[in-house]
Design an enzyme around this catalytic site. Structure first.
Site, PDB file in Angstrom:
ATOM      1  N   ASP A 308       0.835  -1.218   0.000  1.00 33.12           N
ATOM      2  CA  ASP A 308       0.000   0.000   0.000  1.00 33.12           C
ATOM      3  C   ASP A 308       0.866   1.263   0.000  1.00 33.12           C
ATOM      4  OD1 ASP A 308      -2.305   1.562   0.160  1.00 33.12           O
ATOM      5  OD2 ASP A 308      -2.490   1.377   2.330  1.00 33.12           O
ATOM      6  N   GLU A 311       2.295   4.928  -4.289  1.00 33.31           N
ATOM      7  CA  GLU A 311       2.226   5.807  -5.491  1.00 33.31           C
ATOM      8  C   GLU A 311       3.504   6.623  -5.650  1.00 33.31           C
ATOM      9  OE1 GLU A 311      -0.102   5.411  -3.217  1.00 33.31           O
ATOM     10  OE2 GLU A 311      -1.435   4.175  -4.418  1.00 33.31           O
ATOM     11  N   ASP A 421      -9.377   2.783  -2.762  1.00 33.72           N
ATOM     12  CA  ASP A 421     -10.367   3.171  -1.751  1.00 33.72           C
ATOM     13  C   ASP A 421     -11.722   3.535  -2.342  1.00 33.72           C
ATOM     14  OD1 ASP A 421      -8.361   2.697  -0.001  1.00 33.72           O
ATOM     15  OD2 ASP A 421      -7.886   4.805   0.378  1.00 33.72           O
TER      16      ASP A 421
HETATM   17  O1  MIG Z   1      -4.123   6.238   4.354  1.00 34.98           O
HETATM   18  O2  MIG Z   1      -3.707   1.087   5.755  1.00 34.98           O
HETATM   19  O3  MIG Z   1      -6.077   1.814   0.333  1.00 34.98           O
HETATM   20  O4  MIG Z   1      -6.960  -0.296   1.923  1.00 34.98           O
HETATM   21  O5  MIG Z   1      -6.981   0.110   4.701  1.00 34.98           O
HETATM   22  C1  MIG Z   1      -4.865   5.055   4.231  1.00 34.98           C
HETATM   23  C2  MIG Z   1      -4.902   1.802   5.854  1.00 34.98           C
HETATM   24  C3  MIG Z   1      -3.952   3.890   4.110  1.00 34.98           C
HETATM   25  C4  MIG Z   1      -5.151   2.894   2.245  1.00 34.98           C
HETATM   26  C5  MIG Z   1      -5.564   1.600   1.624  1.00 34.98           C
HETATM   27  C6  MIG Z   1      -6.579   0.917   2.497  1.00 34.98           C
HETATM   28  C7  MIG Z   1      -6.000   0.684   3.868  1.00 34.98           C
HETATM   29  C8  MIG Z   1      -5.540   2.020   4.480  1.00 34.98           C
HETATM   30  N1  MIG Z   1      -4.584   2.672   3.579  1.00 34.98           N
END
Ligand code: MIG
Length: 622
Positions: A308, A311, A421
């Site tokens: 995660d 980007e 999201d």
């Molecule tokens: O700023 O890890 O897309 O699936 O639950 C949010 C917390 C960070 C974004 C991810 C989401 C995840 C969440 N993350």
């Protein structure tokens, strides 16, 4: 036929794995011009031209009538007005009656596709920075895709268990939370293959650590759950917490593993762990180093991960945050007006994912120093690739589950993606559906969105329809934000219907997996628009809420609340299978043409072509 043209690419992306000789630009049939903005390609769009591709993007399967940008971006408002999402997938397919042409732009910076937005009948592509251009001409749309997929190399295939159902929620924090989920599924006789761990399993959001208080015997838990057929799938974020004594940080500093500012000092950003640094995955040695960190969790029995914030997503850069706070502090004790309020709001809104920040840190791309903004779109891909390449070393005979939020073409060989999201909105079911063929064109086969919707409160009927929608989708994971209504399938009244849908899914896994492997092997799409399968059928061309799955199935989910059925268009005679469960179902033959079909909430309905019926039934009745 594939042709390649060089436009001074910034770095080698390895997006294309086939060796292709460059053609002379005099052979290029597309009008190209260059100015301060970049290189432009301009083409005329006739009334019957359709444009497909671009992978993870909002709006239709036919992408005409909007402007899209490749710029990987973490912004959770997934609405029609967005121009870019988390990934950049620079492949488009242009179809007319006479021609089927593909274009792939192997770029690492911003690319804009103005597809009849500024001028209704003009396609204008603008590429900033250097790149390679590939053109592909074939007889049919499906052949263009196959040829493109051939040159970018074989798509990632997960282990078979990854086609099971996964339960996730940002908010499962402790071993007790995990056990509660397991027992919820067991008590309700619901099948379960994966439980996802979000950032709270870590020690203060430090990658490759485990909070010992929350998980006193992590390895024991992993082992115990695996014996029940359930895998724990931890999240890994991109940024590394600055903390002396934290091994990953210390090693990284010592060996120059992090992105630098223009003075050569580590560039400090803020994400979940607070002040952090970014692994410079544009560098092969850094990729090897970062990949090897996964060993810490692999040694504890972990067999899958989700990546995660890659980007990369930044809450702030330290330099900007400090500037912003100082500017706000200057207002202290002064007479405050609306413009001050607006200005402060503006300053704060500019902190996250700021383009100026992207210009002010640097990579060492295997010897070449390059600013982040020029290679932004491949960061997530390379971070995920680092993990996948290490798994191959760790155990070359084993498949691991790996999927990422950010991606670009090239990453399709190393992992899947989830669509980020979304929200508990009916329209986001449709978005998931429409992204499937676009992502398949770009090589991503193991994909799916957060079932039930990530943000906001779901409802039982939405969740049921979403389960039904995902029965054929390889990645089937229910995920949600902490503050939303709980959405595990036993949290509502119709647990039996959820159970039936999951049982249907599990019966179909061998079939879905076989199709997935076949499509990876033969460079085909798992989900095809009707337009590709029936190119001479004018109605099929405009049908975007139905898809062909594999060789013999047609999917036509219900996307609207309070609808007990829907219209479908059949491009040929098919059998409609309506299932309440694996034991209780009806089969009706329907002729080519339009039909209204009843699909009550407790029913999963899909179509099979004449030749596929007995095959599918064999799987269901096994
Ligand atoms: O700023 O890890 O897309 O699936 O639950 C949010 C917390 C960070 C974004 C991810 C989401 C995840 C969440 N993350």
């Amino acid at each position: 036929m594939v042709k390649k043209y060089g436009f001074g690419k910034e770095i080698e992306t390895d997006a294309v794995s086939e060796k292709i000789e460059e053609s002379s630009k005099s052979e290029l049939e597309i009008e190209a011009t260059t100015d301060a903005e970049g290189t432009h390609f301009t083409m005329e769009l006739t009334d019957e031209t359709a444009v497909y591709g671009l992978g993870e993007q909002m709006r239709g399967i036919n992408k005409r009538g909007w402007i899209y940008t490749s710029r990987n971006m973490d912004d959770p408002s997934l609405t029609e007005s967005r121009e870019s999402l988390y990934g950049s997938h620079n492949f488009i397919l242009i179809t007319t009656k006479e021609r089927n042409s593909g274009i792939f732009i192997d770029a690492t910076g911003r690319v804009t596709y103005d597809i009849g937005y500024t001028k209704y009948d003009e396609l204008r592509i603008t590429v900033s920075g250097g790149f390679d251009l590939y053109t592909i001409e074939e007889r049919t749309a499906l052949e263009v895709v196959r040829e493109f997929r051939r040159i970018i190399g074989k798509s990632y295939v997960p282990p078979k268990w990854a086609l099971g159902y996964g339960q996730s929620r940002w908010g499962y924090k402790t071993e007790a939370d995990v056990r509660e989920i397991v027992s919820g599924f067991e008590k309700n006789k619901l099948p379960l293959s994966m439980i996802y761990l979000d950032i709270d399993y870590m020690d203060r959001y430090k990658d490759f650590t485990i909070d010992k208080n929350r998980f006193p015997d992590f390895e024991g838990l992993v082992r115990e759950l695996k014996a029940k057929g359930i895998r724990l799938i931890p999240i890994i974020d991109a940024a590394i917490k600055i903390e002396e004594g934290y091994e990953v940080y210390d090693e990284g500093v010592k060996n120059n593993r992090f992105c630098k500012d223009k003075e050569g000092k580590e560039f400090v950003v803020g994400v979940w762990p607070g002040d952090s640094v970014l692994p410079d995955v544009l560098n092969k040695e850094t990729r090897e180093w970062f990949g090897e960190k996964y060993k810490i969790l692999l040694d504890k029995g972990i067999e899958g991960f989700w990546n995660d914030m890659n980007e990369p997503s930044l809450f702030y850069s330290k330099q900007n945050f400090v500037k912003c706070i100082n500017e706000i502090a200057e207002k202290k004790g002064k007479d405050l007006q609306a413009e001050d309020f607006n200005h402060i709001n503006y300053l704060l809104s500019q902190l996250a994912n700021n383009e100026e920040d992207f210009k002010s840190f640097y990579h060492n791309a295997d010897g070449k120093t390059i600013s982040h903004d020029k290679v932004h779109n491949v960061y997530g891909y390379l971070l995920t690739r680092a993990a996948a390449e290490y798994f191959e070393k760790y155990n070359p005979n084993k498949k691991y589950l790996l999927f990422s939020r950010s991606s670009s073409i090239g990453m399709h060989r190393y992992g899947g993606i989830w669509m980020g999201d979304n929200a508990s909105w009916w329209v986001h079911m449709l978005s998931e559906f429409k992204m499937l063929p676009s992502l398949n064109m770009c090589g991503f086969l193991y994909v799916g969105a957060d079932v039930g919707g990530f943000d906001g409160n779901t409802t039982e009927d939405l969740l049921l329809r979403w389960f039904a929608l995902n029965i054929f989708i390889p990645l089937m994971r229910n995920h949600s934000v902490p503050q939303s209504r709980r959405q595990e399938p036993y949290m509502f009244g119709k647990t039996e219907v959820f159970r039936n849908f999951l049982n249907i899914r599990y019966k179909l896994i061998p079939y879905i997996y076989e199709e997935l492997e076949r499509c990876a092997e033969s460079n085909e799409m798992l989900f095809k628009p009707l337009a590709f399968e029936y190119p001479d059928d004018e109605r099929a061309k405009e049908t975007e809420d139905q898809l062909i799955f594999g060789k013999e199935v047609m999917l036509s989910p219900v996307f609207e609340q309070n609808a007990s059925g829907r219209y479908v268009y059949l491009p040929e005679k098919m059998k409609l299978i309506k299932m309440k469960s694996c034991e209780e179902f009806t089969v009706t033959e329907l002729e080519q043409g339009d039909h209204y079909i009843k699909v009550p909430l407790d029913t999963f309905a899909f179509f099979v072509k004449e030749n596929g019926y007995s095959k599918i039934m064999d799987y269901i009745q096994k």
